[in-house]
Scaffold this active site. Sequence first.
Site, short mmCIF file in Angstrom:
data_model
loop_
_atom_site.label_atom_id
_atom_site.label_comp_id
_atom_site.label_asym_id
_atom_site.label_seq_id
_atom_site.Cartn_x
_atom_site.Cartn_y
_atom_site.Cartn_z
N HIS A 18 -0.39 21.25 0.90
CA HIS A 18 -1.43 21.19 1.93
C HIS A 18 -2.43 20.06 1.62
CE1 HIS A 18 -0.79 25.80 2.34
NE2 HIS A 18 -0.24 25.26 3.40
N ARG A 23 8.25 20.37 6.32
CA ARG A 23 8.93 20.29 5.04
C ARG A 23 10.43 20.08 5.21
NH1 ARG A 23 5.85 25.56 3.23
NH2 ARG A 23 6.08 25.68 5.48
N LYS A 42 -1.77 39.54 9.57
CA LYS A 42 -1.29 39.41 8.19
C LYS A 42 -2.29 40.06 7.25
CE LYS A 42 1.13 34.96 8.65
NZ LYS A 42 1.15 33.57 8.18
N SER A 93 2.80 28.56 0.42
CA SER A 93 1.86 29.57 -0.08
C SER A 93 2.61 30.81 -0.55
CB SER A 93 0.86 29.96 1.01
OG SER A 93 0.08 28.85 1.37
P1 ADP Z 1 0.90 28.62 8.82
O1 ADP Z 1 0.72 30.05 8.41
O2 ADP Z 1 0.17 28.23 10.04
O3 ADP Z 1 2.30 28.09 8.79
P2 ADP Z 1 0.40 27.37 6.29
O4 ADP Z 1 -0.91 27.51 5.59
O5 ADP Z 1 1.58 28.01 5.67
O6 ADP Z 1 0.09 27.85 7.72
O7 ADP Z 1 0.73 25.84 6.52
C1 ADP Z 1 -0.09 25.01 7.28
C2 ADP Z 1 0.66 23.74 7.66
O8 ADP Z 1 0.97 23.02 6.49
C3 ADP Z 1 1.97 23.97 8.38
O9 ADP Z 1 2.14 22.92 9.31
C4 ADP Z 1 3.00 23.84 7.29
O10 ADP Z 1 4.25 23.42 7.79
C5 ADP Z 1 2.36 22.77 6.43
N1 ADP Z 1 2.78 22.83 5.03
C6 ADP Z 1 2.83 23.89 4.23
N2 ADP Z 1 3.28 23.57 3.00
C7 ADP Z 1 3.52 22.23 3.03
C8 ADP Z 1 4.03 21.28 2.09
N3 ADP Z 1 4.41 21.64 0.87
N4 ADP Z 1 4.13 19.99 2.49
C9 ADP Z 1 3.78 19.64 3.74
N5 ADP Z 1 3.32 20.48 4.68
C10 ADP Z 1 3.19 21.76 4.34
#
Ligand code: ADP
Length: 159
Positions: A17, A90, A41, A128
């Site tokens: 992130h 990803r 959630k 996450s």
């Molecule tokens: P959500 O629950 O909305 O998917 P996340 O917090 O999991 O939110 O992720 C937010 C954004 O960051 C999403 O667009 C996700 O695809 C992207 N993201 C998560 N992990 C990575 C990573 N390792 N590299 C690039 N983008 C990521």
Amino acid sequence: MINAIYPGSFDPVTNGHLDVIKRSAGLVDRLIVGVLNNNAKSPLFSVDERVKILQEVTKDLKNVEVKSFSGLLVDFAKENDVHVIIRGLRAVTDFEYELAMAQTNRVINPEVETFFMATSLKYAYLSSSTVKEVAKFGGKLDDLVPPYVIPLIREKYKK
Ligand code: ADP
């Protein structure tokens, strides 16, 4: 002036992130990191904790602001005069969901465009939920999340 929102759950924020935040902050004038307050959630960190953590890890990025939101992303965008949404991609597994969401958002509000940022290769595996899985079993978190976040995660799993 380009204002953008990078929305997500950030439960917790990972190095993946943070990489997207840094790279997109370099492209736009103002970046709002939007922390989704999702009642459905049951998160590890409350939305207020997640906002505070993100503020801490982005404090050196002067054009980044962290805000929480609930409800529709396009409404949050409108309230903040933002026309650009940034999402990270990803792998193909992200693609279907992300595309459907981007298209839905455009149907609801055609003035908002979604841009996808490809993950840095070294974070392509990182999510996450992976971090939580590793933390649950006491695994090493050094390469996964910013150093500030590690003790906070440890504290959660002590309970
Ligand atoms: P959500 O629950 O909305 O998917 P996340 O917090 O999991 O939110 O992720 C937010 C954004 O960051 C999403 O667009 C996700 O695809 C992207 N993201 C998560 N992990 C990575 C990573 N390792 N590299 C690039 N983008 C990521």
